[in-house]
Design an enzyme around this catalytic site. Sequence first.
Site, PDB file in Angstrom:
ATOM      1  N   GLU A  29      69.657 106.483  52.168  1.00  0.00           N
ATOM      2  CA  GLU A  29      70.328 107.664  51.608  1.00  0.00           C
ATOM      3  C   GLU A  29      70.130 107.745  50.088  1.00  0.00           C
ATOM      4  O   GLU A  29      71.070 107.956  49.331  1.00  0.00           O
ATOM      5  CB  GLU A  29      71.811 107.687  51.967  1.00  0.00           C
ATOM      6  CG  GLU A  29      72.073 108.072  53.408  1.00  0.00           C
ATOM      7  CD  GLU A  29      73.498 108.548  53.637  1.00  0.00           C
ATOM      8  OE1 GLU A  29      73.714 109.777  53.628  1.00  0.00           O
ATOM      9  OE2 GLU A  29      74.383 107.691  53.825  1.00  0.00           O
ATOM     10  N   TYR A  62      66.844 104.462  58.173  1.00  0.00           N
ATOM     11  CA  TYR A  62      68.094 105.224  58.143  1.00  0.00           C
ATOM     12  C   TYR A  62      68.122 106.039  59.435  1.00  0.00           C
ATOM     13  O   TYR A  62      67.583 107.134  59.521  1.00  0.00           O
ATOM     14  CB  TYR A  62      68.165 106.121  56.911  1.00  0.00           C
ATOM     15  CG  TYR A  62      69.426 106.950  56.849  1.00  0.00           C
ATOM     16  CD1 TYR A  62      70.669 106.384  57.113  1.00  0.00           C
ATOM     17  CD2 TYR A  62      69.381 108.306  56.534  1.00  0.00           C
ATOM     18  CE1 TYR A  62      71.829 107.131  57.067  1.00  0.00           C
ATOM     19  CE2 TYR A  62      70.537 109.068  56.490  1.00  0.00           C
ATOM     20  CZ  TYR A  62      71.755 108.478  56.749  1.00  0.00           C
ATOM     21  OH  TYR A  62      72.914 109.227  56.714  1.00  0.00           O
ATOM     22  N   ASP A  87      70.533 101.259  57.860  1.00  0.00           N
ATOM     23  CA  ASP A  87      71.740 101.906  58.380  1.00  0.00           C
ATOM     24  C   ASP A  87      71.388 102.463  59.755  1.00  0.00           C
ATOM     25  O   ASP A  87      70.675 103.451  59.855  1.00  0.00           O
ATOM     26  CB  ASP A  87      72.167 103.021  57.425  1.00  0.00           C
ATOM     27  CG  ASP A  87      73.465 103.682  57.849  1.00  0.00           C
ATOM     28  OD1 ASP A  87      73.851 103.543  59.037  1.00  0.00           O
ATOM     29  OD2 ASP A  87      74.091 104.349  57.016  1.00  0.00           O
ATOM     30  N   ASN A 127      73.549 103.456  62.321  1.00  0.00           N
ATOM     31  CA  ASN A 127      74.456 104.420  62.949  1.00  0.00           C
ATOM     32  C   ASN A 127      74.662 104.130  64.436  1.00  0.00           C
ATOM     33  O   ASN A 127      74.696 105.042  65.268  1.00  0.00           O
ATOM     34  CB  ASN A 127      73.944 105.852  62.750  1.00  0.00           C
ATOM     35  CG  ASN A 127      74.422 106.452  61.440  1.00  0.00           C
ATOM     36  OD1 ASN A 127      75.606 106.390  61.106  1.00  0.00           O
ATOM     37  ND2 ASN A 127      73.505 107.012  60.681  1.00  0.00           N
TER      38      ASN A 127
END
Length: 255
Positions: A34, A104, A145, A147
Amino acid sequence: MKIASWNVNSLRVRLPHVLKWLDSVRPDVLAMQETKLTDKDFPRDAFKELGYHVACAGQPTYNGVAIVSRDEPTDIVTALPDFEDPQKRVLGARIGGVYVLDLYVPNGQSPDSDKYRYKLDWLAQLDLWLKALLREHPGLVVLGDFNIAPEDRDVHDPAAWVGQVLVSEPAGILEAAGTRPARQLPPASRGRGLVQLVGLPGCRLPPQPGPAHRPHPAVGAPGGTLRLGLDRPGAAGLGAPLRPYPRTGGTHPAL
């Protein structure tokens, strides 16, 4: 080799924190998610002054991944192979004898949305690529990341998350090529939050006391979001965990 991961949630905002942390800890590699910056706007000179090379894949406002490293990165890849996607979520590079893959992963919004279908397609393609990468690069580090919350202990309130986007089925990526998540908090720490996790062959991260990061905005309770890495059988380990870094406005780095 010291390898770290950090969801910086806007590098433009967090740059002073990142530079101060790098100068203090001096990891060999830092993977960021991000970044929310185009490649043209990436502050390369600031990292160069600290002795770091930069590889990045970014876009304005959303997404973006970057790797800064003390050794120059080579064999750089900035997208999933054979997967058309304008979103910048993937960055791979060979660094000092290992191949680092910074991810990500899409959030998915909700299980009944088109964004969730996109997430599943994205993960399916990643699963295929990971298996190929493992054959090509025995020294593979996958982090970022994701998620995904693979187990009940990875969320603050498991019952509240049944069927929700971070814990829904399938989550086959975590079984890809014999990988498994490495955690920085023990099972007894549920409800205190999870930090970013980074996987290296054979590593097990020690506990880090205290809340690790602020809640995911969709959760409303600590520990609803998961930043992790993948761990594979083999050799190597990690140094001591980082203390929470103040005033980042997002997650904290994990080493």
